[in-house]
Design a protein around this motif. Structure first.
Motif, PDB file in Angstrom:
ATOM      1  N   LEU A 207      28.908  57.539 -12.865  1.00  0.00           N
ATOM      2  CA  LEU A 207      27.649  57.687 -13.592  1.00  0.00           C
ATOM      3  C   LEU A 207      26.650  56.586 -13.252  1.00  0.00           C
ATOM      4  O   LEU A 207      25.448  56.781 -13.429  1.00  0.00           O
ATOM      5  CB  LEU A 207      27.914  57.678 -15.103  1.00  0.00           C
ATOM      6  N   GLN A 208      27.110  55.425 -12.804  1.00  0.00           N
ATOM      7  CA  GLN A 208      26.210  54.300 -12.532  1.00  0.00           C
ATOM      8  C   GLN A 208      26.651  53.624 -11.241  1.00  0.00           C
ATOM      9  O   GLN A 208      27.825  53.272 -11.093  1.00  0.00           O
ATOM     10  CB  GLN A 208      26.234  53.305 -13.702  1.00  0.00           C
ATOM     11  N   LEU A 209      25.699  53.423 -10.295  1.00  0.00           N
ATOM     12  CA  LEU A 209      25.979  52.803  -9.007  1.00  0.00           C
ATOM     13  C   LEU A 209      24.825  51.862  -8.670  1.00  0.00           C
ATOM     14  O   LEU A 209      23.678  52.301  -8.543  1.00  0.00           O
ATOM     15  CB  LEU A 209      26.149  53.874  -7.921  1.00  0.00           C
ATOM     16  N   GLU A 210      25.127  50.569  -8.567  1.00  0.00           N
ATOM     17  CA  GLU A 210      24.125  49.549  -8.258  1.00  0.00           C
ATOM     18  C   GLU A 210      24.241  49.196  -6.775  1.00  0.00           C
ATOM     19  O   GLU A 210      25.309  48.804  -6.299  1.00  0.00           O
ATOM     20  CB  GLU A 210      24.339  48.300  -9.119  1.00  0.00           C
ATOM     21  N   LEU A 211      23.090  49.322  -6.008  1.00  0.00           N
ATOM     22  CA  LEU A 211      23.109  49.096  -4.556  1.00  0.00           C
ATOM     23  C   LEU A 211      21.962  48.210  -4.101  1.00  0.00           C
ATOM     24  O   LEU A 211      21.533  48.297  -2.949  1.00  0.00           O
ATOM     25  CB  LEU A 211      23.044  50.444  -3.831  1.00  0.00           C
ATOM     26  N   ALA A 212      21.450  47.372  -4.974  1.00  0.00           N
ATOM     27  CA  ALA A 212      20.351  46.497  -4.574  1.00  0.00           C
ATOM     28  C   ALA A 212      20.853  45.466  -3.562  1.00  0.00           C
ATOM     29  O   ALA A 212      21.985  44.979  -3.636  1.00  0.00           O
ATOM     30  CB  ALA A 212      19.761  45.804  -5.804  1.00  0.00           C
ATOM     31  N   LYS A 222      17.149  57.198  -3.490  1.00  0.00           N
ATOM     32  CA  LYS A 222      16.691  58.261  -4.391  1.00  0.00           C
ATOM     33  C   LYS A 222      17.699  59.405  -4.446  1.00  0.00           C
ATOM     34  O   LYS A 222      17.972  59.964  -5.516  1.00  0.00           O
ATOM     35  CB  LYS A 222      15.340  58.787  -3.909  1.00  0.00           C
ATOM     36  N   ALA A 223      18.265  59.756  -3.264  1.00  0.00           N
ATOM     37  CA  ALA A 223      19.279  60.821  -3.257  1.00  0.00           C
ATOM     38  C   ALA A 223      20.512  60.415  -4.064  1.00  0.00           C
ATOM     39  O   ALA A 223      21.097  61.223  -4.794  1.00  0.00           O
ATOM     40  CB  ALA A 223      19.678  61.153  -1.823  1.00  0.00           C
ATOM     41  N   LEU A 224      20.897  59.122  -3.959  1.00  0.00           N
ATOM     42  CA  LEU A 224      22.028  58.632  -4.754  1.00  0.00           C
ATOM     43  C   LEU A 224      21.720  58.700  -6.244  1.00  0.00           C
ATOM     44  O   LEU A 224      22.571  59.082  -7.061  1.00  0.00           O
ATOM     45  CB  LEU A 224      22.371  57.197  -4.352  1.00  0.00           C
ATOM     46  N   GLU A 225      20.491  58.319  -6.605  1.00  0.00           N
ATOM     47  CA  GLU A 225      20.110  58.399  -8.025  1.00  0.00           C
ATOM     48  C   GLU A 225      20.147  59.840  -8.514  1.00  0.00           C
ATOM     49  O   GLU A 225      20.585  60.125  -9.638  1.00  0.00           O
ATOM     50  CB  GLU A 225      18.714  57.804  -8.212  1.00  0.00           C
ATOM     51  N   GLN A 226      19.677  60.774  -7.666  1.00  0.00           N
ATOM     52  CA  GLN A 226      19.717  62.179  -8.065  1.00  0.00           C
ATOM     53  C   GLN A 226      21.156  62.672  -8.253  1.00  0.00           C
ATOM     54  O   GLN A 226      21.465  63.371  -9.227  1.00  0.00           O
ATOM     55  CB  GLN A 226      19.010  63.042  -7.024  1.00  0.00           C
ATOM     56  N   SER A 227      22.059  62.273  -7.343  1.00  0.00           N
ATOM     57  CA  SER A 227      23.460  62.686  -7.476  1.00  0.00           C
ATOM     58  C   SER A 227      24.089  62.103  -8.728  1.00  0.00           C
ATOM     59  O   SER A 227      24.833  62.786  -9.446  1.00  0.00           O
ATOM     60  CB  SER A 227      24.248  62.247  -6.237  1.00  0.00           C
ATOM     61  N   LEU A 228      23.763  60.809  -9.005  1.00  0.00           N
ATOM     62  CA  LEU A 228      24.298  60.203 -10.233  1.00  0.00           C
ATOM     63  C   LEU A 228      23.725  60.875 -11.466  1.00  0.00           C
ATOM     64  O   LEU A 228      24.419  61.048 -12.475  1.00  0.00           O
ATOM     65  CB  LEU A 228      23.986  58.701 -10.252  1.00  0.00           C
ATOM     66  N   GLY A 229      22.421  61.262 -11.392  1.00  0.00           N
ATOM     67  CA  GLY A 229      21.833  62.011 -12.505  1.00  0.00           C
ATOM     68  C   GLY A 229      22.535  63.343 -12.713  1.00  0.00           C
ATOM     69  O   GLY A 229      22.761  63.774 -13.857  1.00  0.00           O
TER      70      GLY A 229
END
Length: 674
Positions: A207-212, A222-229
């Protein structure tokens, strides 16, 4: 806790290790609070022997749920011993190993811990070097993939490159419990971001992935955020579906309980009716017994009356004999009292006829009562047989109703479960397919638009650079031509001047000639450099043209792939729709069968109600018949009592008449003389 402190000292003594004061201080500190479950050894320098003792200590510990070992400068061997002890622990849910510079052996030990431990929920590995050793990090990723309980993992600043990201992506594809993953400040790059994107698209729990700080492009993020969403939406829908399923299960259970209560109430009413029927049968049998006893008493009374009548007839015959003897003796008196005797004889004959008629009437009444008794017995036997047959029918109906109700409930539950499962599955499949198709189409459209924009920008920039280079080339050619013309003019001037002043300015001309040669060499070198730069620009232009052609081919391939995927999605969607329609048809058939079964149950219930009402009406008819029989019997008893009284009265009258006759006859006067 003093017991923990003693256990630690005992393990140190068994291992021949000097107890470390910092560990004893932490155990002493945890003794003061009974509810404390945190072992904090942050910043303590732990030796290998101390790590071995702590591993043995934590292997059997059941108190601590959180262990903090950050910035302890653990060695490879110490970390291995400590983590091997934690493999068998069943209470530690939070483990902090921040800033211990663990490498290959430490990564392998953490991987084994993740494979064997089944209670760990959060693991912090910030500021280590797990990604530097590919083999150790691969073992760590294998352990993470096989783990089924870890929910939070912190891997910040672990020097994980794109290869480590690929291993981590493979582990994420297998893992089904991890919800939060922190990978900030590593060096994964574009390849690592793409690998993680592919893993997240297949993972359903993250549910949460930090990649900074990983040099990953914004479109990949953005694609990763969409998949996590999508995962968070899927989890929310899953929770909603679970809550709805629980509500439906509760409603089904309530319906089952209500049906069970109705069935139990129906059984209770049937049992009550059975008890009432048994009680009615017992009371009717008791009443029939009483009637039989009364009838027997009446029969005995009639028999006694018959015996008395026979005795009276015998006495009458004896009196007739006496009268006949007296008549022989009193022939004279007969002549005088002939009329009286004839009158008396006529009275006696009439009385005899009356008595005979009464006797025959009584016999007919007794015979009719006996026949009525037999009829009552036959009716009672018939009522008993009907009651037994009705009880058997009620028992068979109850069994059939129980079996049909159980079967209907089972089939109804199965049908509802299948319907709900198929609905959820079809809805989920349609939503997932539609969302995936829309997302893929949007992503590919955006990617194509961005690629076309970047390519157009690059083409525009390349065209501008080509124009600039051509302008520079033309300027360089013009400059070289002008310089050459100037040099030739100057050379002509110098030659003329040399011819005129050859003898006078020989030394000066030689100097000027040298300068001119240097300038010519410089101009030639400048021209060669310009030619070389022009050749390089032409080569770059041709290379960029080739790249543009390759990009155009890639765009065409992507468009073909998108169209092919759309066709596959449409075919899959049509197939799913056909399957759903078939399943809906089967469910409708099952629903019609259930409706028929419900109608059959309603018909059976109506038939049971009709049978119960008929049974109650039959019982009421029997009771009315019994009451009418009681009334008839009472009337018969009254009539018999009246007949008995009449007979007794007549017998007393006859006896008095006979006695009066005997006493009033002339023979009574001669009897003393004899």
């Amino acid at each position: 806790m003093e017991e923990l402190r003693r256990t630690y000292l005992r393990l140190c003594k068994e291992g021949g290790v000097e107890p470390q004061e910092s560990v004893l201080a932490q155990l002493q500190e945890s003794r003061g609070t009974a509810s404390r479950s945190r072992l904090d050894l942050a910043g303590q320098s732990l030796s290998v022997d101390t790590c071995a003792v702590l591993g043995r200590f934590l292997q059997k510990d059941t108190l601590f749920t959180e262990v903090v070992l950050s910035d302890c400068m653990l060695s490879e061997e110490g970390a291995k011993l400590l983590l091997s002890g934690l493999c068998s622990n069943t209470t530690v849910k939070v483990l902090d190993l921040k800033g211990n510079n663990m490498k290959g052996t430490g990564a392998e030990a953490v991987g084994k811990l993740l494979v064997r431990n089944k209670v760990l929920r959060r693991l912090t590995l910030e500021w280590n070097a797990l990604g530097m050793w590919e083999e150790g990090f691969s073992i760590f990723c294998d352990g993470l993939g096989s783990n089924s309980c870890l929910m939070q993992l912190d891997l910040r600043n672990n020097q994980i490159n794109h290869q480590g990201a690929a291993e981590l992506a493979i582990a994420l594809k297998r893992n089904g419990s991890l919800q939060e993953l922190d990978l900030r400040w590593n060096n994964m790059g574009l390849l690592g971001g793409r690998a993680l994107l592919e893993a997240v698209q297949k993972n359903r729990s993250l549910l949460q992935l930090e990649l900074a700080g990983n040099n990953i492009p914004s479109d990949t993020l953005k694609a990763l955020e969409q998949s996590l969403g999508h995962n968070s939406d899927r989890q929310s829908t899953l929770r909603e579906s679970r809550s709805r399923a629980q509500v439906l299960c509760k409603e089904i259970q309530n319906l089952k309980d209500e049906k069970g209560r109705q069935f139990l109430s129906l059984l209770d009413t049937i049992d009550k009716q059975r008890d009432e029927m048994g009680q009615n049968s017992r009371t009717s049998s008791l009443r029939l017994g009483q009637l039989q006893e009364a009838l027997n008493e009446r029969t005995s009374a009639v028999n006694s009356l018959t015996a008395k009548l026979q005795m009276m007839e015998a006495a009458l015959a004896l009196a007739e004999q006496k009268v006949h003897a007296l008549g022989e003796r009193l022939s004279k008196a007969e002549a005088e009292k002939a009329e009286i005797r004839e009158q008396q004889c006529w009275d006696m004959t009439r009385q005899q006829e009356d008595s005979v008629s009464r006797e025959t009437r009584l016999q007919r009444d007794v015979h009719s009562l006996t026949e009525q008794n037999m009829q009552l017995k036959n009716k009672l036997d018939e009522a008993e047989r009907k009651r037994k047959s009705q009880q058997d029918q009620i028992f068979e109906l109850k069994q059939e109703l129980t079996n049909s109700t159980a079967e209907l409930k089972l089939r109804l539950c199965q049908a509802e479960e299948r319907l709900e499962i198929e609905k959820r599955r079809s809805k989920q499949a349609l939503d997932d397919m539609e969302n995936l198709r829309q997302k893929e189409v949007d992503h590919m459209t955006r990617h194509l638009e961005e690629t076309e924009r970047t390519l157009q920008d690059r083409v525009i920039r390349l065209e501008g650079s080509r124009i600039q280079l051509e302008e520079e080339l033309s300027r360089a050619k013009a400059a070289s031509v002008t310089e050459r013309a100037q040099a030739e003019e100057e050379l002509g001037k110098v030659r003329a001047q040399v011819r005129l002043e050859e003898q006078q300015h020989l030394s000066g001309l030689e100097e000027k000639l040298r300068v001119l040669r240097q300038s010519r060499d410089e101009s030639q070198t400048h021209c060669s450099q310009q030619k070389q730069s022009i050749a390089e620009l032409q080569a770059r232009n041709s290379q960029q043209c080739l790249e543009m052609d390759g990009l155009h081919r890639r765009i065409e391939e992507l468009q073909q792939e998108v169209s092919r995927k759309e066709q596959e999605k449409v075919a899959e969607l049509n197939r799913v729709k056909v399957e759903l329609q078939e399943q809906i048809g089967h469910l409708q058939v099952e629903r019609t069968a259930q409706g028929a079964l419900r109608e059959k149950i309603a018909a059976l219930e109506r038939e049971m109600k009709v049978l119960g009402s008929n049974h109650r009406e039959a019982i009421l008819d029997k009771e009315s018949e019994i009451s009418s029989l009681f009334e008839k019997l009472r009337l018969r008893e009254a009539e018999i009592h009246r007949i008995r009284e009449d007979e007794a009265q007549r017998a007393s009258f006859l006896q008095n008449a006979i006695l009066a006759y005997v006493q009033g006859s002339p023979l009574s006067h001669y009897s003393p003389k004899k």
